[in-house]
Every structure is written in C-alpha cells, then in structure tokens.
Design an enzyme around this catalytic site. Structure first.
Site, PDB file in Angstrom:
ATOM      1  N   SER A   1       5.268   7.185  -3.864  1.00 57.52           N
ATOM      2  CA  SER A   1       4.593   7.618  -5.075  1.00 57.52           C
ATOM      3  C   SER A   1       3.064   7.629  -4.932  1.00 57.52           C
ATOM      4  O   SER A   1       2.361   8.213  -5.766  1.00 57.52           O
ATOM      5  CB  SER A   1       4.972   6.702  -6.247  1.00 57.52           C
ATOM      6  OG  SER A   1       4.640   5.350  -5.994  1.00 57.52           O
TER       7      SER A   1
ATOM      8  N   LYS B   1      -4.914   3.411  -6.441  1.00 52.79           N
ATOM      9  CA  LYS B   1      -3.800   4.098  -7.098  1.00 52.79           C
ATOM     10  C   LYS B   1      -3.811   3.798  -8.594  1.00 52.79           C
ATOM     11  O   LYS B   1      -4.062   2.657  -9.005  1.00 52.79           O
ATOM     12  CB  LYS B   1      -2.489   3.638  -6.458  1.00 52.79           C
ATOM     13  CG  LYS B   1      -1.229   4.342  -6.957  1.00 52.79           C
ATOM     14  CD  LYS B   1      -0.014   3.797  -6.207  1.00 52.79           C
ATOM     15  CE  LYS B   1       1.281   4.445  -6.658  1.00 52.79           C
ATOM     16  NZ  LYS B   1       2.453   3.910  -5.905  1.00 52.79           N
TER      17      LYS B   1
ATOM     18  N   SER C   1       6.767   3.507  -1.237  1.00 50.04           N
ATOM     19  CA  SER C   1       5.601   4.292  -1.665  1.00 50.04           C
ATOM     20  C   SER C   1       4.334   3.996  -0.888  1.00 50.04           C
ATOM     21  O   SER C   1       3.368   4.761  -0.978  1.00 50.04           O
ATOM     22  CB  SER C   1       5.337   4.045  -3.157  1.00 50.04           C
ATOM     23  OG  SER C   1       6.415   4.492  -3.943  1.00 50.04           O
TER      24      SER C   1
END
Length: 543
Positions: free
Chosen positions: A151, A77, A175
């Site tokens: 997210s 990420k 997330s």
C-alpha cells in the site's frame, strides 16, 4: 537535476554539505518543484516556505550539535502522523491534523531530517497494488503503465524515482516490501514491535510495522536505527524488546543456510505471458546462485505452512482486526451511496431509519466514504464470529509450529518480492467493478502475508531487470491482451522492469539479515530505481 543536487544517498548528501557544494535550503529549493510535479505521489506536500524555514533552522545549528540525518530529505506515508500535516489514510472523510508526530517520525526529525510531506497509499493501507486511492495512482518509477505496488505506493515511487533519500511506509501484509520490488529500491521491515507504531493509523494493530524505503541497504539500516530511538512511553502498546539469548546468530560473513519456496508456489505465469514468466524464473534462479555465492547453502524445506499462514490474513477472522482498528470511524453515521441505499431498501429496512442506519454501519453497505474494494475487504469482518477468531488463532498456532520446524534447519528464506508486474488496466479489470475481486493483489501477497503472522523480519532488495519486447510474435502470442493494451496506449512495446527478492528471518535477527542483504546487493551490482538499473523510465500519459 541541477548541479546543486547531489546523489540522494546519506554519504553523498553529507559530503555535499561538508564541501559546501549545496545546503539544506538549496536542496529544498531544487527538490520541491520536482516533487510537486510528480502526479499522485503526495497527498500533502509541505509548502515550500515551510520547508525553507525548517532548512534555515537546521543551518543555524552549530556543527557540533547537528544530527545524523541533518538536512536529509524524506517523506512519510499518509497513515503515519506528522505534527501539523493532515493524516488521511487516503480517505478524505477520515482526515485529521495531529498535534504531535509519530514517535519514530519525531526521532527522524530530531536527527535533522527534513520531512517533505505525506505520500499516497492504498486506502487504509489495505492493498498491495497502489491503485486503491481516491487521490490518483502514483507513477511506477520504471514505467507509468504498470502499478507502483502498495500500500506504500507514493513512498516507494519517490525513492525509486530518485526524488528523496528515503521514505516511510507501513507493513502489515507486505506493504513495505512489494512496492520496493516494483520501484527498484530497498524496503526494510523490522521485527514486529521493534519500531514504535504509536501515531500509525491501524490496519491490523497487532501486526503493523513502520518501515523504510531507501536507496541502499546501508542507508536503510542507518535510518531504521534512528527510528528505533523513537519512544512513545505507555502509548507504545505494541512495542517489544529483544529476548536474550537469540536462538542463532551467524557471524558476519559466516556460512549460513537458506531455503526457497518449492516450484508449486512459484507461479510465474500470468498476464505478462510466457516471455515474462521465463525471464522472472531465470531472475530468481540467478538470485539463488547469487546468495550461494555470498556464503549461503541451499537447504530443501516445506513451504506449505508459510503459504497456509499467508492465506489466513485475509481469508479468516484475522481480517476483523481491520474493522476493529477503524471502528470508531466506521460506526459513525454516514451517507450511503445510491447502490448502498438500494441494497438497504431491498433488505426491507428503508422504512425504519434506525434499523437502516444500524445495518448500514455494521455491513458497510454503500458507505460512500470508502472505495468499493476497501469496503469489500473490511466488510469481510462481518462473516466471522468470536468463536471463529479463537479457532483461527489455534490454526495459526499449528502453522507457526510447523513453520518453526522448517526454520530450525535454515537461517533465512529467499523469496520473490512479487511474482509479476501488472498493468494498471489489469488490476482495474477485477477491482473497478460493482462486485470487486482482487486475485492479482492476493497473488502479490503470497510471499508477504505470512511474515508478520509468523513473527519474522524481512528486507526487499533489487535483484535483476526483466526485459520483454511485446512486439516480438513469440512474446505477444501468450500475452495478446497485454500486447494490445500496450500498443493502444501509444508507448513502447518493449518493457524493462525491476525484479526483486526478499530475505526473511525469525524475529530479532534484523541486523544479521541486513548484512546478508547488503552482500546480495553488492553481488547484484544494481542501484536504486531506473538509473541504478541502467534504464530510462517510461512515462505514458493515460488518456
């Protein structure tokens, strides 16, 4: 996929390498074009030549010195540092290129993993929808018309689509779990502080966790064990060690007790209408029965302290930590957008440049570096005082004590990972506005926002398939706008979307919880992504 690409789980990859059916270089050659073709999945995809050089270096290693993740493809990420790759946190103005990787990432690479790049996310990890990014929205692995969740959107979408063995996410408010539910994969969030967060761009530094999206519980547990070796020394300011003895430890396969939220918290109704609500409620009821079949006894609990704690994360002074973690960046001089300049002029400070700059920085008014919804969330910090912070800390202590009282009668919680799937347009209706609001994102956090505040570990697993045909009058009657939007988009009116559940336990019971999740996974009989759920993905290109 070509014949040289094995199923991308750890055992299949290892077997393919051992048999000579493929090699790290061949796997890189096969995967790279597929990842490059996936819209908005990556913010930075490593160049093919760079990945081939990494694969060649691994192939040159003697067999006896190869790590547990030798040649395993993964991604990170883009709020987690990888040496030599830009870190943007989905904010181009924030971008920098770190000289060293986050400690947990380095541990994965030391074990032989091949890091393909940096995946898309909600800006500064502020969101559970996956649409709050200037880099476009990663496709939901099942149906591109629906949100991928956030997210950690790109990471979950990549694993759900079967393009990587695993991918890293972060989890402050859910997330690392919500996107797993939306993309039909497994999401593991360990105890706060168990995995190093050195090298992670802070969302709320005291609550941030580095997480894993994987194809199975066993794969995820093995990867988390490697990540746990990552050690940043004195830089690991939020690292913790397990206390001994643990408060409870049911043995493998031993009977256990679990609780679920009461019906007043299971608000299945929404834009999907009655048919989707009925299917979701039935899927959760089936998950409860499945967990009972795995040795669990259902015990009534009061879920209200968990729900009240969840509300604190964004509706109290706790949101100020989002500003604090980015303060050095946010307080830099910046250009206001047109609307921000108008707001400052209306405030009567435009004639005083110094006053205008100070007000703009402190209020984030018109900060063109941020997306409007991100700006609105972080700007909420300005509503609170230091006294509020201590008041809210005391409120959390009261709720945590009440939650511990409920947890004393059970070993884990079973909750829906998310209550409903949302169309991209349904999120845009409230978030893409001059004054954005986020009621659907808030609903996504109902069973996730409290977890780190109350010091719990969690794992999201696939648990069912929701099928609704909006061409049917009874389905369309209570979801007319959704049915109309699906029809206007030119795709099928029948949808097939994953239903996921999350298991939660008090801190430091991670491995026990992974074992319960593995039993649930086996009982559900579902694999990763659309292929593991027996459906074909739907891709509708938006005009």
């Amino acid at each position: 996929m070509t014949a040289s690409v094995p199923a991308l789980d750890l055992k299949a990859i290892a077997a393919a390498y051992a048999s000579g059916a493929t090699s790290p270089s061949q796997l890189v050659q096969a995967l790279h074009p597929q990842l490059a073709a996936a819209p908005a999945m990556f913010i930075h995809l490593a160049p093919l030549q760079q990945l081939l050089e990494r694969a060649a270096a691994l192939e040159a290693q003697p067999e006896g010195s190869r790590g547990a993740l030798w040649g395993v493809p993964f991604a990170t990420k883009d709020n987690v540092d990888v040496a030599g790759m830009p870190t943007t946190a989905a904010c181009p103005a924030f971008s920098y290129v770190p000289e060293k990787s986050a400690a947990a990432v380095q541990a994965l690479e030391d074990a032989g993993g091949i890091n393909f790049g940096k995946t898309n996310l909600d800006q500064f990890a502020s969101g559970l929808v996956g649409t709050r990014t200037p880099y476009g929205t990663a496709r939901n692995a099942f149906d591109s018309r629906f949100i991928p969740g956030g997210s950690s959107s790109g990471s979950a979408a990549a694993v759900g689509a079967g393009l990587l063995c695993f991918a890293l996410g972060t989890d402050t408010a859910g997330s690392g779990r919500v996107p797993a539910g939306y993309n039909g994969c497994v999401g593991l969030k360990g105890t706060l502080g168990k995995i190093s967060t050195a090298g992670v761009v802070p969302a709320c530094a005291s609550l941030d966790c580095l997480t894993v999206f994987a194809r199975s519980v066993d794969d995820g547990a093995a990867i988390m064990a490697v990540m746990e070796r990552g050690d940043a020394g004195p830089a690991d300011v939020w690292r913790r060690s397990s206390p001994l003895p643990l408060t409870y430890s049911p043995g493998p396969g031993a009977p256990f007790r679990f609780g679920v939220p009461g019906p007043e918290f299971l608000e299945w109704t929404g834009p999907g209408g009655n048919a989707m609500a009925t299917a979701s409620a039935a899927a959760f009821a089936a998950a409860v029965e499945r967990l009972q079949g795995c040795g669990g006894s259902l015990v009534p609990i009061d879920f209200s302290p968990f729900a009240q704690a969840a509300a604190l994360l964004y509706q109290s002074s706790f949101v100020a930590e989002r500003y604090s973690g980015l303060r050095a960046f946010l307080d830099q001089p910046h250009a206001a957008d047109a609307k921000g300049a108008q707001a400052l002029a209306a405030a009567g400070v435009a004639a005083d440049p110094a006053a205008a700059a100070l007000l703009q920085q402190r209020s984030l008014a018109g900060d063109a570096r941020l997306m409007p919804v991100t700006r609105a969330i972080i700007a909420g910090a300005g509503k609170f005082t230091a006294t509020d912070a201590f008041d809210d800390k005391a409120r959390l202590a009261v709720l945590a004590a009440a939650a511990r009282h409920q947890l004393a009668s059970i070993d884990c919680l079973l909750v829906p990972t998310a209550l409903e799937h949302y169309l991209l347009q349904e999120i845009a209706d409230t978030e893409d506005q001059e004054a954005p609001s986020w009621p659907l994102n808030a609903k996504n956090g109902r069973f996730t926002n409290f977890v780190n505040l109350l010091d719990m570990c969690g794992i999201a697993v696939p648990s069912g398939l929701l099928t609704v045909d909006y061409a049917a009058p009874e389905a369309a009657a209570s979801a007319q706008q959704r049915a109309q939007r699906l029809a206007a988009g030119g795709g099928p009116l029948a949808v097939a979307l994953p239903f996921g559940v999350t298991l939660l336990a008090p801190a430091w019971h991670d491995e026990w919880l992974w074992g319960v999740a593995a039993a649930m996974e086996q009982a559900a009989g579902l694999g990763c992504g659309p292929a593991g759920h027996g459906v074909e993905p739907v891709v509708v290109v938006q005009a």
